[in-house]
Write a protein that holds these residues in place. Structure first.
Motif: not given
Length: 79
Positions: A15-20, A34-40, A48-58
């Motif tokens: 997954i390609q994403y900008e570091n935060i 609890y595990g990851l409750l909300q997928p990215v 590969g893939y580009k991240l749309l949402f979920g930077k903090r989770r990833i």
């Protein structure tokens, strides 16, 4: 136009994403408990893939040493 949403488990490194910056300690504790409750959210990009949402989770999952993450694959194509 067709749109589709699929839930998948993908390698984090694909997954390609900008570091935060910022602290994700609380989020990491929640994921451990609890595990990851909300997928990215991701879209296909190149090999590969580009991240749309979920930077903090990833970021939290990566810091926890997880190799895979649950994601929502969003695909839109013109017919």
């Amino acid at each position: 136009m067709r749109a589709g949403i699929v839930y998948i488990k993908v390698p984090i490194n694909s997954i390609q994403y900008e570091n935060i910056s910022g602290d994700v300690t609380f989020l990491k504790e929640s994921i451990k408990m609890y595990g990851l409750l909300q997928p990215v959210g991701i879209v296909p990009k190149d090999n590969g893939y580009k991240l749309l949402f979920g930077k903090r989770r990833i970021k939290a999952c990566k810091e926890l040493g997880q190799k895979y993450i649950h994601a929502v694959l969003i695909s839109v194509r013109e017919d």
